[in-house]
Scaffold this motif. Structure first.
Motif, mmCIF file in Angstrom:
data_model
loop_
_atom_site.group_PDB
_atom_site.id
_atom_site.type_symbol
_atom_site.label_atom_id
_atom_site.label_comp_id
_atom_site.label_asym_id
_atom_site.label_seq_id
_atom_site.Cartn_x
_atom_site.Cartn_y
_atom_site.Cartn_z
ATOM 1 N N ASN A 131 3.298 79.402 71.324
ATOM 2 C CA ASN A 131 3.432 78.088 71.958
ATOM 3 C C ASN A 131 4.888 77.914 72.337
ATOM 4 O O ASN A 131 5.654 77.316 71.614
ATOM 5 C CB ASN A 131 3.007 76.973 70.988
ATOM 6 N N GLY A 132 5.262 78.458 73.459
ATOM 7 C CA GLY A 132 6.674 78.528 73.797
ATOM 8 C C GLY A 132 7.285 79.701 73.044
ATOM 9 O O GLY A 132 6.574 80.515 72.467
ATOM 10 N N PHE A 133 8.583 79.793 73.050
ATOM 11 C CA PHE A 133 9.248 80.899 72.368
ATOM 12 C C PHE A 133 9.841 80.432 71.047
ATOM 13 O O PHE A 133 10.407 79.345 70.945
ATOM 14 C CB PHE A 133 10.372 81.483 73.227
ATOM 15 N N THR A 134 9.720 81.271 70.029
ATOM 16 C CA THR A 134 10.402 81.064 68.752
ATOM 17 C C THR A 134 10.994 82.405 68.336
ATOM 18 O O THR A 134 10.438 83.457 68.642
ATOM 19 C CB THR A 134 9.451 80.570 67.638
ATOM 20 N N CYS A 135 12.114 82.352 67.654
ATOM 21 C CA CYS A 135 12.746 83.571 67.141
ATOM 22 C C CYS A 135 13.313 83.306 65.761
ATOM 23 O O CYS A 135 13.710 82.187 65.434
ATOM 24 C CB CYS A 135 13.878 84.037 68.051
ATOM 25 N N GLU A 136 13.343 84.374 64.977
ATOM 26 C CA GLU A 136 13.953 84.348 63.653
ATOM 27 C C GLU A 136 14.905 85.527 63.554
ATOM 28 O O GLU A 136 14.718 86.539 64.221
ATOM 29 C CB GLU A 136 12.899 84.486 62.565
ATOM 30 N N ILE A 137 15.895 85.375 62.684
ATOM 31 C CA ILE A 137 16.865 86.440 62.449
ATOM 32 C C ILE A 137 16.971 86.692 60.952
ATOM 33 O O ILE A 137 16.868 85.770 60.146
ATOM 34 C CB ILE A 137 18.251 86.080 63.032
ATOM 35 N N ASN A 138 17.161 87.953 60.614
ATOM 36 C CA ASN A 138 17.427 88.335 59.234
ATOM 37 C C ASN A 138 18.705 89.171 59.260
ATOM 38 O O ASN A 138 18.742 90.227 59.880
ATOM 39 C CB ASN A 138 16.269 89.135 58.648
ATOM 40 N N SER A 139 19.736 88.670 58.600
ATOM 41 C CA SER A 139 21.031 89.362 58.559
ATOM 42 C C SER A 139 21.210 90.166 57.286
ATOM 43 O O SER A 139 22.304 90.602 56.977
ATOM 44 C CB SER A 139 22.168 88.345 58.675
ATOM 45 N N GLY A 140 20.126 90.332 56.540
ATOM 46 C CA GLY A 140 20.198 91.117 55.317
ATOM 47 C C GLY A 140 19.803 90.348 54.079
ATOM 48 O O GLY A 140 19.745 90.920 52.996
ATOM 49 N N THR A 141 19.553 89.057 54.220
ATOM 50 C CA THR A 141 19.193 88.270 53.048
ATOM 51 C C THR A 141 17.836 87.596 53.186
ATOM 52 O O THR A 141 16.990 87.730 52.324
ATOM 53 C CB THR A 141 20.265 87.201 52.747
ATOM 54 N N ALA A 142 17.620 86.856 54.271
ATOM 55 C CA ALA A 142 16.360 86.126 54.442
ATOM 56 C C ALA A 142 16.175 85.780 55.917
ATOM 57 O O ALA A 142 17.123 85.811 56.710
ATOM 58 C CB ALA A 142 16.367 84.848 53.613
ATOM 59 N N TRP A 143 14.959 85.446 56.273
ATOM 60 C CA TRP A 143 14.646 85.025 57.646
ATOM 61 C C TRP A 143 15.136 83.606 57.866
ATOM 62 O O TRP A 143 14.982 82.742 57.004
ATOM 63 C CB TRP A 143 13.157 85.094 57.903
ATOM 64 N N GLU A 144 15.728 83.376 59.046
ATOM 65 C CA GLU A 144 16.196 82.049 59.444
ATOM 66 C C GLU A 144 15.791 81.820 60.892
ATOM 67 O O GLU A 144 15.854 82.724 61.707
ATOM 68 C CB GLU A 144 17.716 81.960 59.355
ATOM 69 N N PRO A 145 15.403 80.592 61.229
ATOM 70 C CA PRO A 145 15.036 80.320 62.626
ATOM 71 C C PRO A 145 16.268 80.335 63.527
ATOM 72 O O PRO A 145 17.370 80.013 63.090
ATOM 73 C CB PRO A 145 14.417 78.919 62.568
ATOM 74 N N LEU A 146 16.066 80.736 64.770
ATOM 75 C CA LEU A 146 17.125 80.697 65.768
ATOM 76 C C LEU A 146 16.808 79.589 66.764
ATOM 77 O O LEU A 146 15.653 79.397 67.145
ATOM 78 C CB LEU A 146 17.198 82.018 66.543
ATOM 79 N N ALA A 147 17.827 78.890 67.205
ATOM 80 C CA ALA A 147 17.647 77.896 68.248
ATOM 81 C C ALA A 147 17.391 78.624 69.570
ATOM 82 O O ALA A 147 17.954 79.685 69.830
ATOM 83 C CB ALA A 147 18.903 77.024 68.360
ATOM 84 N N ILE A 148 16.509 78.058 70.402
ATOM 85 C CA ILE A 148 16.215 78.619 71.707
ATOM 86 C C ILE A 148 16.808 77.682 72.757
ATOM 87 O O ILE A 148 16.555 76.479 72.730
ATOM 88 C CB ILE A 148 14.680 78.752 71.941
ATOM 89 N N GLU A 149 17.599 78.242 73.646
ATOM 90 C CA GLU A 149 18.227 77.421 74.700
ATOM 91 C C GLU A 149 17.765 77.873 76.060
ATOM 92 O O GLU A 149 17.419 78.965 76.289
ATOM 93 C CB GLU A 149 19.746 77.544 74.614
#
Length: 149
Positions: A131-149
Protein backbone atom coordinates in the motif's frame (compact mmCIF):
# COMPACT_ATOMS: atom_id res chain seq x y z
CA UNK A 1 46.32 26.52 47.35
CA UNK A 2 49.90 25.58 46.62
CA UNK A 3 51.24 24.80 43.14
CA UNK A 4 51.18 21.03 43.63
CA UNK A 5 47.54 20.88 44.60
CA UNK A 6 46.60 23.27 41.78
CA UNK A 7 48.40 21.03 39.28
CA UNK A 8 46.66 17.97 40.74
CA UNK A 9 43.25 19.65 40.37
CA UNK A 10 44.04 20.60 36.77
CA UNK A 11 45.04 17.03 35.91
CA UNK A 12 41.91 15.64 37.55
CA UNK A 13 39.76 18.14 35.65
CA UNK A 14 41.40 17.25 32.33
CA UNK A 15 40.97 13.54 33.04
CA UNK A 16 37.30 13.99 33.89
CA UNK A 17 36.64 16.06 30.77
CA UNK A 18 38.21 13.37 28.60
CA UNK A 19 36.38 10.52 30.33
CA UNK A 20 33.02 12.29 30.47
CA UNK A 21 32.88 13.50 26.87
CA UNK A 22 30.72 11.22 24.65
CA UNK A 23 32.65 9.39 21.96
CA UNK A 24 31.77 9.45 18.26
CA UNK A 25 30.33 5.94 18.67
CA UNK A 26 28.04 6.85 21.54
CA UNK A 27 24.32 6.15 21.49
CA UNK A 28 23.61 9.88 21.48
CA UNK A 29 25.38 10.45 18.17
CA UNK A 30 23.84 7.33 16.60
CA UNK A 31 20.31 8.48 17.46
CA UNK A 32 20.89 11.79 15.70
CA UNK A 33 22.29 10.06 12.62
CA UNK A 34 19.61 7.38 12.53
CA UNK A 35 16.87 9.99 12.50
CA UNK A 36 18.32 11.51 9.32
CA UNK A 37 17.87 8.39 7.16
CA UNK A 38 15.21 8.29 4.50
CA UNK A 39 14.60 6.92 1.02
CA UNK A 40 13.38 8.79 -2.01
CA UNK A 41 10.32 7.22 -3.64
CA UNK A 42 12.04 7.44 -7.04
CA UNK A 43 14.96 5.40 -5.67
CA UNK A 44 12.62 2.69 -4.40
CA UNK A 45 10.80 2.57 -7.76
CA UNK A 46 14.16 2.05 -9.48
CA UNK A 47 14.95 -0.80 -7.07
CA UNK A 48 11.72 -2.60 -7.98
CA UNK A 49 12.44 -2.04 -11.69
CA UNK A 50 16.00 -3.40 -11.47
CA UNK A 51 15.55 -6.31 -9.06
CA UNK A 52 17.12 -9.54 -10.25
CA UNK A 53 15.39 -11.59 -7.57
CA UNK A 54 11.59 -11.78 -7.72
CA UNK A 55 9.90 -9.78 -4.98
CA UNK A 56 8.11 -12.04 -2.51
CA UNK A 57 4.79 -10.56 -1.34
CA UNK A 58 5.78 -7.31 -3.11
CA UNK A 59 8.86 -7.06 -0.87
CA UNK A 60 12.49 -6.96 -1.93
CA UNK A 61 15.68 -7.02 0.11
CA UNK A 62 19.23 -5.90 -0.52
CA UNK A 63 22.38 -5.11 1.34
CA UNK A 64 24.83 -2.33 0.66
CA UNK A 65 28.45 -2.47 1.68
CA UNK A 66 30.59 0.65 1.71
CA UNK A 67 34.13 -0.69 1.93
CA UNK A 68 36.55 0.71 -0.63
CA UNK A 69 33.66 1.96 -2.72
CA UNK A 70 30.00 1.13 -2.73
CA UNK A 71 28.25 -2.03 -3.78
CA UNK A 72 24.66 -3.14 -3.31
CA UNK A 73 23.26 -6.60 -3.98
CA UNK A 74 19.73 -7.96 -4.02
CA UNK A 75 19.23 -10.97 -1.77
CA UNK A 76 16.41 -13.45 -1.42
CA UNK A 77 13.84 -12.83 1.28
CA UNK A 78 14.79 -16.13 2.91
CA UNK A 79 18.35 -14.82 3.42
CA UNK A 80 17.38 -11.63 5.23
CA UNK A 81 17.02 -12.98 8.77
CA UNK A 82 20.20 -15.06 8.49
CA UNK A 83 22.26 -12.10 7.23
CA UNK A 84 25.08 -11.48 9.72
CA UNK A 85 26.82 -8.39 8.26
CA UNK A 86 29.95 -10.44 7.54
CA UNK A 87 31.48 -11.07 4.13
CA UNK A 88 29.87 -14.03 2.41
CA UNK A 89 31.18 -14.72 -1.09
CA UNK A 90 27.92 -16.40 -2.13
CA UNK A 91 25.96 -13.19 -1.56
CA UNK A 92 28.25 -11.12 -3.78
CA UNK A 93 26.83 -12.56 -7.01
CA UNK A 94 27.52 -10.15 -9.91
CA UNK A 95 24.11 -10.99 -11.39
CA UNK A 96 22.43 -9.47 -8.32
CA UNK A 97 24.57 -6.32 -8.16
CA UNK A 98 22.89 -2.94 -8.57
CA UNK A 99 24.36 -0.48 -11.01
CA UNK A 100 26.77 2.02 -9.48
CA UNK A 101 24.58 5.06 -10.03
CA UNK A 102 21.64 3.55 -8.11
CA UNK A 103 23.97 2.39 -5.32
CA UNK A 104 25.32 5.96 -5.04
CA UNK A 105 21.75 7.27 -4.80
CA UNK A 106 20.98 4.83 -1.98
CA UNK A 107 24.06 6.04 -0.08
CA UNK A 108 22.96 9.64 -0.60
CA UNK A 109 19.41 8.85 0.58
CA UNK A 110 20.55 6.98 3.70
CA UNK A 111 23.23 9.47 4.78
CA UNK A 112 26.87 8.33 4.54
CA UNK A 113 27.48 9.04 8.25
CA UNK A 114 24.88 6.50 9.28
CA UNK A 115 26.30 3.87 6.96
CA UNK A 116 29.82 4.61 8.20
CA UNK A 117 28.69 3.80 11.75
CA UNK A 118 26.84 0.61 10.81
CA UNK A 119 28.20 -2.85 11.52
CA UNK A 120 31.06 -3.54 9.08
CA UNK A 121 29.97 -0.51 7.01
CA UNK A 122 27.03 -2.57 5.74
CA UNK A 123 23.30 -1.96 5.89
CA UNK A 124 20.42 -4.27 5.11
CA UNK A 125 17.33 -2.82 3.43
CA UNK A 126 13.85 -4.23 3.00
CA UNK A 127 11.26 -2.38 0.90
CA UNK A 128 7.65 -3.18 0.15
CA UNK A 129 5.12 -1.79 -2.29
CA UNK A 130 1.90 -3.21 -0.87
CA UNK A 131 0.00 0.00 0.00
CA UNK A 132 2.39 2.62 -1.23
CA UNK A 133 6.07 2.21 -0.46
CA UNK A 134 7.58 1.33 2.91
CA UNK A 135 11.21 0.60 3.75
CA UNK A 136 13.15 -0.57 6.76
CA UNK A 137 16.85 -0.49 7.50
CA UNK A 138 19.01 -2.68 9.70
CA UNK A 139 22.45 -1.25 10.54
CA UNK A 140 23.49 -4.27 12.55
CA UNK A 141 21.22 -4.10 15.57
CA UNK A 142 17.51 -4.02 14.69
CA UNK A 143 15.03 -3.09 11.97
CA UNK A 144 13.93 0.55 11.87
CA UNK A 145 11.44 2.23 9.53
CA UNK A 146 12.74 4.69 6.96
CA UNK A 147 10.89 7.84 5.99
CA UNK A 148 9.78 7.91 2.34
CA UNK A 149 10.01 11.24 0.53
Amino acid sequence: MNRLSLAAWMLMLLFCLGACTPSANSTTSQVAIQGASRMQQATIEQLFNQTTIPAVDNTLALFCSFNEGISCFFIEATQVEAFNFMYDEQLYNPINKLDGQLAQQILKDLDPKRVDQSKNNTVLLRCSKTNGFTCEINSGTAWEPLAIE
